[in-house]
Design a protein around this motif. Structure first.
Motif, PDB file in Angstrom:
ATOM      1  N   GLU A   1     -23.204 115.309  82.340  1.00  0.00           N
ATOM      2  CA  GLU A   1     -24.147 116.343  81.744  1.00  0.00           C
ATOM      3  C   GLU A   1     -24.185 117.449  82.762  1.00  0.00           C
ATOM      4  O   GLU A   1     -24.288 118.763  82.160  1.00  0.00           O
ATOM      5  CB  GLU A   1     -25.301 115.543  82.002  1.00  0.00           C
TER       6      GLU A   1
ATOM      7  N   TYR B   1     -23.228 111.077  72.973  1.00  0.00           N
ATOM      8  CA  TYR B   1     -23.848 112.519  73.128  1.00  0.00           C
ATOM      9  C   TYR B   1     -23.707 113.166  71.797  1.00  0.00           C
ATOM     10  O   TYR B   1     -22.473 112.842  71.328  1.00  0.00           O
ATOM     11  CB  TYR B   1     -23.510 113.379  74.422  1.00  0.00           C
TER      12      TYR B   1
ATOM     13  N   HIS C   1     -22.905 109.424  83.702  1.00  0.00           N
ATOM     14  CA  HIS C   1     -23.720 110.238  82.901  1.00  0.00           C
ATOM     15  C   HIS C   1     -24.064 111.673  83.646  1.00  0.00           C
ATOM     16  O   HIS C   1     -23.987 112.641  83.000  1.00  0.00           O
ATOM     17  CB  HIS C   1     -24.654 109.442  82.293  1.00  0.00           C
TER      18      HIS C   1
ATOM     19  N   CYS D   1     -27.222 120.401  73.731  1.00  0.00           N
ATOM     20  CA  CYS D   1     -26.372 118.871  73.644  1.00  0.00           C
ATOM     21  C   CYS D   1     -27.822 117.726  73.838  1.00  0.00           C
ATOM     22  O   CYS D   1     -28.476 117.835  74.509  1.00  0.00           O
ATOM     23  CB  CYS D   1     -25.711 118.851  75.096  1.00  0.00           C
ATOM     24  N   TRP D   2     -27.530 116.640  73.071  1.00  0.00           N
ATOM     25  CA  TRP D   2     -28.402 115.570  73.068  1.00  0.00           C
ATOM     26  C   TRP D   2     -27.618 114.458  73.579  1.00  0.00           C
ATOM     27  O   TRP D   2     -26.666 113.927  72.819  1.00  0.00           O
ATOM     28  CB  TRP D   2     -28.880 115.475  71.503  1.00  0.00           C
ATOM     29  N   GLU D   3     -28.427 113.591  74.377  1.00  0.00           N
ATOM     30  CA  GLU D   3     -27.818 112.130  74.512  1.00  0.00           C
ATOM     31  C   GLU D   3     -28.601 111.574  73.261  1.00  0.00           C
ATOM     32  O   GLU D   3     -29.866 111.711  72.961  1.00  0.00           O
ATOM     33  CB  GLU D   3     -28.431 111.413  75.797  1.00  0.00           C
TER      34      GLU D   3
END
Length: 168
Positions: free
Chosen positions: A89, A110, A85, A101-103
């Motif tokens: 990222e 994502y 990850h 961007c969001w987890e």
């Protein structure tokens, strides 16, 4: 690293935050009049909020459609089980077309928002991502935005006011 505790906020601080997130170019005089303080007292509060990191910065909102006709794509990204990850990222943070961007929880790992010159540019970016074995991307599901229904205009006042309840 020691994190600094956020200062205790009162109702005036919340009014300042609510106003500034909607008009970050307001003069201290205008802001002070709006929240019922002297300009000096208001400036001290704004500086305290900035120093604590609650106010993280100011920026211009650009109406991109006046400059070009970009394509906005929301991408659901799933990583393979062994993927790093952190590596993914870091790689995504270096792609300027990735504006958010969001987890997330659920079936995908994502959700990223890409803003590209055209679909060919987006396709080129995602192909490069998928072809890089070091990133470990299993799949990308793309959703092309047709039009924006509501623009982000600041966080709800109710969330800002919750800071009052947490301190009391």
């Amino acid at each position: 690293m020691v994190t600094k505790r956020a200062p205790s906020l009162d109702r005036i601080d919340i009014k300042i935050l609510a106003f500034l997130q909607r008009d970050g170019r307001a003069t201290i005089k205008k802001l002070a009049d709006k929240v019922g303080l002297s300009a000096r007292a208001c400036l001290e509060r704004v500086r305290r909020l900035e120093a604590s990191g609650i106010i993280a910065g100011y920026h211009a909102v650009i109406e991109l459609t006046k400059l070009s006709r970009p394509v906005t794509v929301f991408a659901e990204i799933v990583l393979e089980k062994q993927a790093s990850h952190a590596r993914f990222e870091q790689h995504l943070s270096n792609i300027e077309e990735v504006v958010d961007c969001w987890e997330v929880s659920g079936a995908v790992d994502y959700v990223a928002r890409f803003v590209c010159a055209d679909l060919a540019a987006y396709e080129s970016l995602t192909s490069a991502l998928l072809e890089d074995p070091k990133l470990g991307i299993g799949r990308i599901v793309s959703h092309i935005a047709l039009r924006q229904v509501r623009k982000f205009a600041g966080y709800p006042d109710s969330l800002l006011k919750r800071a009052l309840n947490q301190d009391e």
